[in-house]
Design a protein around this motif. Sequence first.
Motif, PDB file in Angstrom:
ATOM      1  N   ALA A 132       0.821  -1.209   0.000  1.00 24.21           N
ATOM      2  CA  ALA A 132       0.000   0.000   0.000  1.00 24.21           C
ATOM      3  C   ALA A 132       0.858   1.263   0.000  1.00 24.21           C
ATOM      4  CB  ALA A 132      -0.915   0.003   1.227  1.00 24.21           C
ATOM      5  N   GLY A 133       2.196   1.096  -0.042  1.00 25.91           N
ATOM      6  CA  GLY A 133       3.101   2.247  -0.055  1.00 25.91           C
ATOM      7  C   GLY A 133       3.212   2.932   1.290  1.00 25.91           C
ATOM      8  N   ARG A 134       3.002   2.174   2.398  1.00 26.70           N
ATOM      9  CA  ARG A 134       2.946   2.787   3.711  1.00 26.70           C
ATOM     10  C   ARG A 134       4.042   2.309   4.661  1.00 26.70           C
ATOM     11  NH1 ARG A 134      -2.280   4.100   5.216  1.00 26.70           N
ATOM     12  NH2 ARG A 134      -1.323   4.991   7.082  1.00 26.70           N
ATOM     13  N   LEU A 135       5.033   1.559   4.147  1.00 23.45           N
ATOM     14  CA  LEU A 135       6.064   1.010   5.029  1.00 23.45           C
ATOM     15  C   LEU A 135       7.382   1.755   4.825  1.00 23.45           C
ATOM     16  CD1 LEU A 135       6.210  -1.317   7.123  1.00 23.45           C
ATOM     17  CD2 LEU A 135       7.206  -2.730   5.312  1.00 23.45           C
ATOM     18  N   ARG A 136       8.038   2.135   5.923  1.00 25.87           N
ATOM     19  CA  ARG A 136       9.278   2.907   5.853  1.00 25.87           C
ATOM     20  C   ARG A 136      10.518   2.042   5.658  1.00 25.87           C
ATOM     21  NH1 ARG A 136       8.200   8.099   7.848  1.00 25.87           N
ATOM     22  NH2 ARG A 136       6.455   8.260   9.312  1.00 25.87           N
ATOM     23  N   VAL A 137      10.480   0.776   6.084  1.00 22.28           N
ATOM     24  CA  VAL A 137      11.644  -0.103   6.010  1.00 22.28           C
ATOM     25  C   VAL A 137      11.244  -1.390   5.294  1.00 22.28           C
ATOM     26  CG1 VAL A 137      12.570   0.838   8.163  1.00 22.28           C
ATOM     27  CG2 VAL A 137      11.180  -1.228   8.230  1.00 22.28           C
ATOM     28  N   THR A 170       3.954   0.364  23.211  1.00 21.69           N
ATOM     29  CA  THR A 170       5.017  -0.193  22.372  1.00 21.69           C
ATOM     30  C   THR A 170       4.548  -0.338  20.940  1.00 21.69           C
ATOM     31  OG1 THR A 170       5.880  -1.414  24.277  1.00 21.69           O
ATOM     32  CG2 THR A 170       6.616  -2.126  22.103  1.00 21.69           C
ATOM     33  N   ARG A 171       3.344  -0.851  20.764  1.00 18.93           N
ATOM     34  CA  ARG A 171       2.812  -1.030  19.413  1.00 18.93           C
ATOM     35  C   ARG A 171       2.706   0.297  18.674  1.00 18.93           C
ATOM     36  NH1 ARG A 171      -3.031  -2.359  19.847  1.00 18.93           N
ATOM     37  NH2 ARG A 171      -3.178  -0.085  19.803  1.00 18.93           N
ATOM     38  N   GLU A 172       2.155   1.296  19.318  1.00 22.37           N
ATOM     39  CA  GLU A 172       1.967   2.574  18.637  1.00 22.37           C
ATOM     40  C   GLU A 172       3.304   3.260  18.345  1.00 22.37           C
ATOM     41  OE1 GLU A 172      -0.876   3.486  17.261  1.00 22.37           O
ATOM     42  OE2 GLU A 172      -1.532   1.532  18.016  1.00 22.37           O
ATOM     43  N   ALA A 173       4.294   3.084  19.224  1.00 17.60           N
ATOM     44  CA  ALA A 173       5.624   3.634  18.948  1.00 17.60           C
ATOM     45  C   ALA A 173       6.230   2.950  17.729  1.00 17.60           C
ATOM     46  CB  ALA A 173       6.528   3.453  20.162  1.00 17.60           C
ATOM     47  N   LEU A 174       6.044   1.630  17.629  1.00  7.87           N
ATOM     48  CA  LEU A 174       6.541   0.894  16.466  1.00  7.87           C
ATOM     49  C   LEU A 174       5.829   1.332  15.199  1.00  7.87           C
ATOM     50  CD1 LEU A 174       7.068  -2.865  17.382  1.00  7.87           C
ATOM     51  CD2 LEU A 174       8.699  -1.341  16.277  1.00  7.87           C
ATOM     52  N   PHE A 175       4.524   1.486  15.280  1.00  8.44           N
ATOM     53  CA  PHE A 175       3.765   1.907  14.099  1.00  8.44           C
ATOM     54  C   PHE A 175       4.231   3.279  13.623  1.00  8.44           C
ATOM     55  CE2 PHE A 175      -0.423  -0.689  14.002  1.00  8.44           C
ATOM     56  CZ  PHE A 175       0.290  -1.862  14.144  1.00  8.44           C
ATOM     57  N   THR A 176       4.523   4.167  14.557  1.00  5.38           N
ATOM     58  CA  THR A 176       5.014   5.498  14.187  1.00  5.38           C
ATOM     59  C   THR A 176       6.358   5.392  13.472  1.00  5.38           C
ATOM     60  OG1 THR A 176       3.856   6.563  16.023  1.00  5.38           O
ATOM     61  CG2 THR A 176       5.727   7.753  15.078  1.00  5.38           C
ATOM     62  N   ALA A 177       7.213   4.493  13.961  1.00  5.20           N
ATOM     63  CA  ALA A 177       8.542   4.338  13.374  1.00  5.20           C
ATOM     64  C   ALA A 177       8.507   3.617  12.035  1.00  5.20           C
ATOM     65  CB  ALA A 177       9.440   3.571  14.343  1.00  5.20           C
ATOM     66  N   LEU A 178       7.566   2.702  11.844  1.00  2.00           N
ATOM     67  CA  LEU A 178       7.575   1.829  10.668  1.00  2.00           C
ATOM     68  C   LEU A 178       6.593   2.205   9.584  1.00  2.00           C
ATOM     69  CD1 LEU A 178       7.771  -1.673  12.425  1.00  2.00           C
ATOM     70  CD2 LEU A 178       9.652  -0.360  11.425  1.00  2.00           C
ATOM     71  N   ILE A 179       5.511   2.887   9.944  1.00  2.00           N
ATOM     72  CA  ILE A 179       4.412   3.087   8.996  1.00  2.00           C
ATOM     73  C   ILE A 179       4.268   4.551   8.619  1.00  2.00           C
ATOM     74  CG2 ILE A 179       1.926   2.822   8.647  1.00  2.00           C
ATOM     75  CD1 ILE A 179       2.034   0.451  10.591  1.00  2.00           C
ATOM     76  N   VAL A 180       4.171   4.800   7.326  1.00  2.00           N
ATOM     77  CA  VAL A 180       3.975   6.149   6.801  1.00  2.00           C
ATOM     78  C   VAL A 180       2.547   6.589   7.090  1.00  2.00           C
ATOM     79  CG1 VAL A 180       3.932   7.534   4.694  1.00  2.00           C
ATOM     80  CG2 VAL A 180       5.667   5.747   4.986  1.00  2.00           C
ATOM     81  N   PRO A 181       2.348   7.819   7.612  1.00  2.00           N
ATOM     82  CA  PRO A 181       0.979   8.285   7.861  1.00  2.00           C
ATOM     83  C   PRO A 181       0.167   8.305   6.575  1.00  2.00           C
ATOM     84  CG  PRO A 181       2.579   9.732   8.911  1.00  2.00           C
ATOM     85  CD  PRO A 181       3.360   8.801   8.014  1.00  2.00           C
ATOM     86  N   ALA A 182      -1.139   8.161   6.719  1.00  2.00           N
ATOM     87  CA  ALA A 182      -2.019   8.216   5.560  1.00  2.00           C
ATOM     88  C   ALA A 182      -2.041   9.622   4.980  1.00  2.00           C
ATOM     89  CB  ALA A 182      -3.431   7.789   5.957  1.00  2.00           C
ATOM     90  N   GLY A 183      -2.400   9.732   3.712  1.00  2.00           N
ATOM     91  CA  GLY A 183      -2.446  11.012   3.033  1.00  2.00           C
ATOM     92  C   GLY A 183      -3.741  11.761   3.284  1.00  2.00           C
ATOM     93  N   ALA A 200      10.161   8.278  -1.991  1.00  2.00           N
ATOM     94  CA  ALA A 200      10.566   7.222  -2.914  1.00  2.00           C
ATOM     95  C   ALA A 200      10.868   5.913  -2.187  1.00  2.00           C
ATOM     96  CB  ALA A 200      11.785   7.677  -3.706  1.00  2.00           C
ATOM     97  N   ALA A 201      11.415   6.007  -0.978  1.00  2.00           N
ATOM     98  CA  ALA A 201      11.773   4.782  -0.247  1.00  2.00           C
ATOM     99  C   ALA A 201      10.547   3.927   0.021  1.00  2.00           C
ATOM    100  CB  ALA A 201      12.471   5.132   1.064  1.00  2.00           C
ATOM    101  N   ALA A 202       9.463   4.544   0.501  1.00  2.00           N
ATOM    102  CA  ALA A 202       8.240   3.784   0.788  1.00  2.00           C
ATOM    103  C   ALA A 202       7.656   3.186  -0.488  1.00  2.00           C
ATOM    104  CB  ALA A 202       7.213   4.679   1.478  1.00  2.00           C
ATOM    105  N   LEU A 203       7.709   3.951  -1.571  1.00  2.00           N
ATOM    106  CA  LEU A 203       7.189   3.437  -2.837  1.00  2.00           C
ATOM    107  C   LEU A 203       8.037   2.273  -3.342  1.00  2.00           C
ATOM    108  CD1 LEU A 203       6.335   6.838  -4.577  1.00  2.00           C
ATOM    109  CD2 LEU A 203       4.746   5.232  -3.508  1.00  2.00           C
ATOM    110  N   ALA A 204       9.369   2.392  -3.179  1.00  2.85           N
ATOM    111  CA  ALA A 204      10.257   1.304  -3.594  1.00  2.85           C
ATOM    112  C   ALA A 204      10.007   0.052  -2.768  1.00  2.85           C
ATOM    113  CB  ALA A 204      11.717   1.741  -3.456  1.00  2.85           C
ATOM    114  N   ILE A 205       9.804   0.227  -1.466  1.00  2.00           N
ATOM    115  CA  ILE A 205       9.521  -0.914  -0.592  1.00  2.00           C
ATOM    116  C   ILE A 205       8.209  -1.570  -0.997  1.00  2.00           C
ATOM    117  CG2 ILE A 205       8.880  -1.537   1.781  1.00  2.00           C
ATOM    118  CD1 ILE A 205      10.926   0.674   2.660  1.00  2.00           C
ATOM    119  N   GLY A 206       7.214  -0.745  -1.343  1.00  5.45           N
ATOM    120  CA  GLY A 206       5.934  -1.288  -1.768  1.00  5.45           C
ATOM    121  C   GLY A 206       6.038  -2.090  -3.046  1.00  5.45           C
TER     122      GLY A 206
END
Length: 242
Positions: A132-137, A170-183, A200-206
């Motif tokens: 979905a283009g929402r992951l940072r790593v 812990t979950r919400e801290a991880l989500f903040t670090a790993l997941i791109v906010p919605a548009g 571009a990084a999130a799009l490449a990961i997707g």
Amino acid sequence: MTVRKDVEARDRILRAAARLLAESGGEPVSTRAICGAAGVGAPTLYHHFGDKQGLLDAVAAHGFEQYLTSKRAQPHTGDPIEDLRRGWELHVEFGLSNPELYTLMYGTSRRPPAAAEAHEILLGLVGAIARAGRLRVPVEAAARMMHAAGTGVVLALIAGEGDAELPVRTREALFTALIVPAGPEDGTSGTAAGGHDGGAAALAIGLRAALAAEPAPGLTATENALLGEWLDRIAAGRPGGG
């Protein structure tokens, strides 16, 4: 002993061991107690499991099967982030409901084959966010971070450390670090093209996650591999070599 009676004896030993562990409050459980509860002699236990560690490994595998039954049945909501959130909650609930069994499953480096399926389910949940283009790593890295944090939280709570809010924080801290906010189209903020701040990084990961599930049509295996390498470089922000 017939094959059926052999299987029944093994089953009784497994169930007795799991029950005694659940009732033990973390205290050691002897093979003598397990044999007594299962109504078998020690030779029968050793015939099926080799030794006490073999029995404990079998109990852990049985625990993973119980866990996987609930994981397989988890319905998809249509929102990959909500699916991951529910997966986290299911994991925490299972661990806190079965503390001795969970410690046996995750408190050691020994992993039964069923543990691999549990990891594949987690990869699938994280991969859906990537597509979905929402992951940072990268997917594998994000899944390992989720797994490490989830097991750490549950084991800490079982040990009496932390409080009831620890899993959510812990979950919400991880989500903040790993997941791109919605548009903006989703009613929240985003700063990059397409409404996301992952660029571009999130799009490449997707795209990398999508190609892992289904290689690009019209490209050779070598071309798909090269495309994957380029996408990995974009995702990691690495320049090309050579």
